[in-house]
Enzyme design. Sequence first.
Site, short mmCIF file in Angstrom:
data_model
loop_
_atom_site.label_atom_id
_atom_site.label_comp_id
_atom_site.label_asym_id
_atom_site.label_seq_id
_atom_site.Cartn_x
_atom_site.Cartn_y
_atom_site.Cartn_z
N HIS A 72 50.53 -1.78 -33.38
CA HIS A 72 50.98 -0.50 -32.83
C HIS A 72 52.21 -0.72 -31.95
O HIS A 72 52.15 -1.48 -30.99
CB HIS A 72 49.87 0.17 -32.01
CG HIS A 72 48.82 0.82 -32.86
ND1 HIS A 72 48.03 1.84 -32.41
CD2 HIS A 72 48.45 0.60 -34.14
CE1 HIS A 72 47.21 2.23 -33.38
NE2 HIS A 72 47.44 1.48 -34.43
N TYR A 200 46.42 9.23 -25.36
CA TYR A 200 45.77 9.32 -24.05
C TYR A 200 46.05 10.73 -23.52
O TYR A 200 47.23 11.09 -23.35
CB TYR A 200 46.35 8.31 -23.08
CG TYR A 200 45.92 6.87 -23.35
CD1 TYR A 200 44.79 6.34 -22.75
CD2 TYR A 200 46.66 6.04 -24.19
CE1 TYR A 200 44.39 5.03 -22.98
CE2 TYR A 200 46.27 4.72 -24.44
CZ TYR A 200 45.14 4.22 -23.82
OH TYR A 200 44.75 2.93 -24.04
N PRO A 292 38.38 1.43 -18.34
CA PRO A 292 38.94 1.12 -19.66
C PRO A 292 40.28 1.78 -19.98
O PRO A 292 40.92 1.42 -20.97
CB PRO A 292 37.85 1.59 -20.64
CG PRO A 292 37.01 2.53 -19.87
CD PRO A 292 37.11 2.15 -18.44
N LYS A 296 42.46 -3.03 -20.59
CA LYS A 296 42.77 -4.33 -19.99
C LYS A 296 41.58 -5.28 -19.86
O LYS A 296 41.75 -6.45 -19.51
CB LYS A 296 43.42 -4.13 -18.61
CG LYS A 296 44.83 -3.59 -18.68
CD LYS A 296 45.82 -4.66 -19.10
CE LYS A 296 47.07 -4.10 -19.73
NZ LYS A 296 47.14 -4.18 -21.18
N TYR A 384 51.21 -2.26 -20.45
CA TYR A 384 50.28 -1.96 -21.54
C TYR A 384 50.24 -3.09 -22.57
O TYR A 384 49.16 -3.49 -23.01
CB TYR A 384 50.65 -0.63 -22.23
CG TYR A 384 49.52 -0.10 -23.09
CD1 TYR A 384 48.60 0.82 -22.57
CD2 TYR A 384 49.33 -0.55 -24.38
CE1 TYR A 384 47.54 1.27 -23.33
CE2 TYR A 384 48.27 -0.10 -25.16
CZ TYR A 384 47.37 0.81 -24.63
OH TYR A 384 46.32 1.25 -25.39
P1 RFL Z 1 30.74 -9.73 -21.99
O1 RFL Z 1 31.31 -9.17 -23.24
O2 RFL Z 1 29.93 -8.87 -21.12
O3 RFL Z 1 29.88 -11.01 -22.43
C1 RFL Z 1 29.05 -11.70 -21.50
C2 RFL Z 1 27.94 -12.35 -22.27
O4 RFL Z 1 27.11 -13.08 -21.35
C3 RFL Z 1 25.75 -12.83 -21.66
N1 RFL Z 1 24.94 -13.07 -20.45
C4 RFL Z 1 24.25 -14.20 -20.20
N2 RFL Z 1 24.09 -15.31 -20.93
C5 RFL Z 1 23.30 -16.29 -20.42
N3 RFL Z 1 22.65 -16.18 -19.22
C6 RFL Z 1 22.81 -15.07 -18.45
N4 RFL Z 1 22.20 -14.98 -17.27
C7 RFL Z 1 23.63 -14.02 -18.95
N5 RFL Z 1 23.98 -12.82 -18.46
C8 RFL Z 1 24.78 -12.24 -19.39
C9 RFL Z 1 25.72 -11.41 -22.17
O5 RFL Z 1 24.59 -11.16 -23.01
C10 RFL Z 1 27.04 -11.33 -22.94
O6 RFL Z 1 26.88 -11.66 -24.30
O7 RFL Z 1 31.89 -10.37 -21.07
P2 RFL Z 1 33.23 -11.13 -21.48
O8 RFL Z 1 32.98 -12.16 -22.53
O9 RFL Z 1 33.88 -11.53 -20.21
O10 RFL Z 1 34.13 -10.01 -22.21
C11 RFL Z 1 34.61 -8.91 -21.48
C12 RFL Z 1 34.78 -7.70 -22.40
O11 RFL Z 1 33.58 -7.50 -23.09
C13 RFL Z 1 35.15 -6.43 -21.62
O12 RFL Z 1 36.09 -6.72 -20.62
C14 RFL Z 1 35.76 -5.34 -22.54
O13 RFL Z 1 34.84 -4.90 -23.48
C15 RFL Z 1 36.24 -4.13 -21.73
N6 RFL Z 1 36.75 -3.04 -22.58
C16 RFL Z 1 38.01 -3.11 -23.14
N7 RFL Z 1 38.79 -4.19 -22.94
C17 RFL Z 1 40.04 -4.29 -23.54
O14 RFL Z 1 40.74 -5.28 -23.32
N8 RFL Z 1 40.51 -3.30 -24.39
C18 RFL Z 1 39.79 -2.18 -24.66
O15 RFL Z 1 40.23 -1.36 -25.47
C19 RFL Z 1 38.50 -2.03 -24.00
N9 RFL Z 1 37.74 -0.95 -24.21
C20 RFL Z 1 35.97 -1.92 -22.82
C21 RFL Z 1 36.50 -0.86 -23.64
C22 RFL Z 1 34.68 -1.81 -22.29
C23 RFL Z 1 33.93 -0.68 -22.54
N10 RFL Z 1 32.62 -0.64 -21.97
C24 RFL Z 1 31.49 -0.19 -22.65
C25 RFL Z 1 32.35 -1.34 -20.73
C26 RFL Z 1 35.77 0.27 -23.89
C27 RFL Z 1 34.49 0.39 -23.32
C28 RFL Z 1 33.77 1.67 -23.59
C1 PHB Z 2 39.00 1.71 -27.82
O1 PHB Z 2 39.53 1.84 -28.94
O2 PHB Z 2 37.79 1.51 -27.70
C2 PHB Z 2 39.86 1.83 -26.62
C3 PHB Z 2 41.24 1.91 -26.77
C4 PHB Z 2 42.04 2.03 -25.64
C5 PHB Z 2 41.47 2.06 -24.39
C6 PHB Z 2 40.09 1.96 -24.24
C7 PHB Z 2 39.28 1.84 -25.36
O3 PHB Z 2 42.26 2.21 -23.29
#
Ligand code: RFL
Ligand code: PHB
Length: 389
Positions: A72, A200, A292, A296, A384
């Site tokens: 993109h 957005y 989110p 980031k 971004y």
């Molecule tokens: P995770 O993915 O939470 O993984 C951590 C893992 O550790 C395990 N765990 C344990 N294991 C052993 N012993 C324990 N005591 C433990 N406690 C926990 C868990 O089961 C898990 O498997 O963290 P990690 O790896 O640092 O990754 C971070 C990302 O997952 C997170 O920052 C992103 O998903 C945030 N996020 C987004 N980030 C982006 O860069 N671009 C996006 O478009 C974006 N969209 C989002 C998002 C997060 C969202 N939610 C639901 C919070 C959209 C949403 C809706």
């Molecule tokens: C997503 O596609 O899940 C998404 C994209 C952009 C954002 C957050 C989530 O800023």
Amino acid sequence: MKTQVIIIGGGPSGLLLSQLLHVRGISSVVLERKTKEYVLGRIRAGVLEQGLVGLMEEAGCADRMHAEGFTHDGTLVSYGDEMFRIDFAKHAGKPVMVYGQTEVTRDLYEAREAVGGAIEFNVEDVVIHDTKSDAPYVDYTVRGEKRRIEGDFVAGCDGFHGVSRQTIPLDVRREYEKFYPFGWLGILSETPPVNHELIYANSERGFALCSMRNAQLSRYYIQCSLSDSPEDWTDEAFWQELKRRIPKEQADKLVTGPSIEKSIAPLRSFVTEPMSYGRLFLCGDAAHIVPPTGAKGLNTAASDVNYLYNALRDFYENGSKDGINGYSEKALLRVWKAERFSWWFSSLLHRYPDQSEFDLKMQIAELEFLRSNEAAQKAMAENYVGLPY
Ligand code: RFL
Ligand code: PHB
């Protein structure tokens, strides 16, 4: 059991670190609390910075991403029926990659499995010991059996609810936190995305985001109340509300269909300092959370992994401790900038319960400034697509 780097958490941070270390001949064991299916069932991020794409390439895991991901070159921002585009290619010279976190994680699991990488699932009662010494170790339980693993370093990649951060004593740890008085209701639907780039949307009824996973899979979000639960929202109610929050021109072409996933995420900003304690290093959501808006979270996790991976390489390949000693300070410099951008972009687009008429005017003035000012667009685009590592 013995390894060089003990990695707590088998989410994207832990798996990426493990695979990068493997490429350089450094051994690791990943301890994951859940099952692989559970980890892959979480629908999360969708937008990847070039830095993360580069790390996936270095880890030898980028083939499917390049084949199936979408590049993109810009994003749309709307307010009411007004809409403008931020051109990433023009202002930052780089695109972003649209490829789901689920797929990133799946590719990393496949790569770890292909080379027999050690991952223990269903681990419980993880306790990290002696990180101030040169010989840290971790005790844990699997199916009732107590186990111990010894290593040179511990990487805390266990997300926001993990144990690693809690291992840093309270008199050393400082936490900074901001809650937002709303959440995001997200749905995944097997429908073509309303637009080929993300939208957005700031609207009188609250924020909305039109995103996607591929040409037949869309991801949409609307700002909702923290007291809502996904069951309160029928698919019909969701689509109706989304249509009211995006420009009419887009709403008219929105293809709706049944949701295949529906969930609510609260929004929070959180940073813990320092991000290391002796030979324990925190990466990703274990150390920080961003709202989110701006995508980031995963990307900032990847930049931590980049710094830690290079620091560990420098230790094992050159005997230098400079990288590991400087890890926390270096990672935090970039973390705070991602926090600022996510906070700013969230503030620009959401409706807050205590917003005054003046505050609303400020939002619109800021949007109009962004729309008309090239320097503001450049600042937005650079943040971004991702600040340099
Ligand atoms: P995770 O993915 O939470 O993984 C951590 C893992 O550790 C395990 N765990 C344990 N294991 C052993 N012993 C324990 N005591 C433990 N406690 C926990 C868990 O089961 C898990 O498997 O963290 P990690 O790896 O640092 O990754 C971070 C990302 O997952 C997170 O920052 C992103 O998903 C945030 N996020 C987004 N980030 C982006 O860069 N671009 C996006 O478009 C974006 N969209 C989002 C998002 C997060 C969202 N939610 C639901 C919070 C959209 C949403 C809706
Ligand atoms: C997503 O596609 O899940 C998404 C994209 C952009 C954002 C957050 C989530 O800023």
